[in-house]
Write an enzyme that holds these catalytic residues in place. Structure first.
Site, PDB file in Angstrom:
ATOM      1  N   TYR A  27      42.032  40.034  27.556  1.00 30.45           N
ATOM      2  CA  TYR A  27      41.920  39.896  28.640  1.00 30.45           C
ATOM      3  C   TYR A  27      41.052  41.094  28.941  1.00 30.45           C
ATOM      4  CZ  TYR A  27      42.665  37.511  33.008  1.00 30.45           C
ATOM      5  OH  TYR A  27      42.064  36.448  34.423  1.00 30.45           O
TER       6      TYR A  27
ATOM      7  N   GLU B  35      35.636  36.817  35.125  1.00 32.21           N
ATOM      8  CA  GLU B  35      37.184  36.635  34.071  1.00 32.21           C
ATOM      9  C   GLU B  35      36.137  36.328  32.201  1.00 32.21           C
ATOM     10  OE1 GLU B  35      40.721  34.149  33.930  1.00 32.21           O
ATOM     11  OE2 GLU B  35      39.227  32.915  33.282  1.00 32.21           O
TER      12      GLU B  35
END
Ligand code: GDP
Ligand code: MN
Length: 402
Positions: free
Chosen positions: A123, A213
């Protein structure tokens, strides 16, 4: 030292952060931006029907991934992301995804993209940390669809790396090395990660983003680090600088009323409560919502009518507020500075001549020509309040909340 654990992941969980002043774009659009800035992200073809998806898959060659393009996360868990390896599975898979409604949003199109072989899922995001007043990278070596659970159960695994003010456009590698090696112990992969972070920061700054993101940022079977998913939020207030981004706005995904408000020069955001708010100035509108909440009420919307006393704008504002059947009372909170209170009062009265407002209206006028303004309202059905507190308490009472 730039690596340390953060507490709540809520800021990063893209669906739960308040994104009231941001424009969302689709994954395929975000990936195109990524590629423009040199960040590896697989290209693909957007399809609006199962037939188009099949054509796209044949053009790209199997295996492909078919991915719902909607403005919410968690598509994978909702069945909106599927790897297809066989020709006769393309149409049924695409059909199923195009029939889905994910978190209340109908899927209207899919991205068909070459399938990657995943060796590792990480992530990585960059966002503004309001508290620190800095941009910050957030990372986690265990990326993928379970990231929220990891953040909750093992918050120490969430790493952060603050970007010193003014350095977004040209980040030195040394600043990122430590963080990147914690995400990718392999040195060659960490180098690729550093390179991606530098480009991500540049994109973040140049396009006035409030969040970028990548989840997952993967390592493929060739050892290449690739953005397999992409999410971008653009700060609304920076959009005037980016006509090319405004074009990416997807009308199918937006709240029609909120868009219409924008056209009328109003800044409107729908909320869940029953007290309609009409305020001049965004800061005052925030303060009004906080005060309402403090006194037990619940705002139905955020609405900044700006500095004008134009009755047309006030009518548009009333209509916008009253479209919401939950609204039981309206609180008008005006601070007269350059705009004078008597002008505002006249605008409101003229608006009320033109249309019927079937709920009680509480009004607080403060500032330039406030006495004249209040005088104009005498004998009307409006409920004047001396202070914002008094107005909030009265509105909560009339709304049946306290
Ligand atoms: P999200 O659920 O909305 O975040 O959608 P993602 O694009 O992140 O996809 C969800 C999950 O699907 C990823 O975490 C991967 O595990 C899987 N996935 C997506 N693309 C591929 C791919 O090209 N190959 C494989 N094997 N899995 C994929
Ligand atoms: Mn994802």
């Amino acid at each position: 030292m730039c690596v340390q654990a953060v507490g709540p992941f809520a800021r990063v969980d893209s669906d739960s952060t308040t994104q009231e002043f941001t424009m969302k774009i689709h994954e395929y659009q975000a990936k195109a931006l990524f590629r423009e800035f040199g960040i590896p992200a697989p290209d693909g073809i957007v399809a609006r029907s199962a037939r188009e998806a099949e054509q796209a898959a044949m053009t790209l060659g199997l295996p492909v991934v078919i991915k719902a393009q909607v403005h919410v996360g968690g598509r994978g868990k909702a069945g909106g992301v599927k790897v297809v390896t066989k020709e006769d599975e393309i149409i049924p898979t695409a059909e199923k995804i195009l029939e889905l409604e994910i978190k209340g949003l109908q899927v209207n199109k899919v991205l068909v993209t070459p399938a990657a072989n995943i060796a590792k899922e990480v992530y990585l995001s960059i966002l503004i940390d309001r508290g620190a007043r800095k941009a910050v990278f957030i990372g986690c070596a265990d990326g993928g669809v379970e990231i929220e659970i990891t953040a909750k159960e093992a918050p120490e695994k969430i790493l952060r790396c603050e970007v010193p003010a003014g350095q977004l456009n040209n980040l030195p590698k040394e600043l990122l090395q430590d963080f990147a090696s914690k995400l990718f112990p392999d040195a060659a992969q960490a180098d690729q990660c550093v390179d991606i972070m530098i480009k991500l920061a540049r994109l973040f700054a140049e396009k006035d983003c409030s969040l970028l993101e990548i989840n997952p940022l993967i390592v493929d079977d060739q050892g290449k680090v690739i953005a397999l998913d992409a999410k971008a939020l653009i700060d609304d207030n920076g959009l005037f600088r980016h006509p090319e981004l405004v074009e990416l706005r997807d009308m199918e995904e937006e709240d029609v009323d909120e868009l219409k408000a924008k056209e009328e020069g109003l800044s409107f955001i729908r909320l869940d409560g029953n007290i309609g708010c009409m305020v001049n100035g965004a800061g005052l509108a925030m303060a009004t919502m906080d005060t309402i909440k403090h006194f037990g009420g619940d705002p139905a919307n955020f609405l900044d009518v700006g500095g004008s006393s134009n009755p047309k704008k006030v009518v548009a504002a009333f209509k916008m507020i009253l479209k919401d059947p939950k609204v039981k009372v309206i609180l008008i909170n005006i601070f007269g500075g350059i705009t004078r209170c008597d002008d505002i009062a006249r605008g409101i009265l003229q608006a009320l001549d033109e249309m019927e407002v079937p709920v009680p209206i509480v009004i607080r006028l403060k500032g330039t020509n406030e006495a004249e303004g209040l005088k104009l309202l005498e004998g009307t059905e409006l409920h004047p309040a001396q202070t914002l507190e008094e107005g909030a308490v009265l509105a909560a009472k009339l709304g049946g909340q306290s």
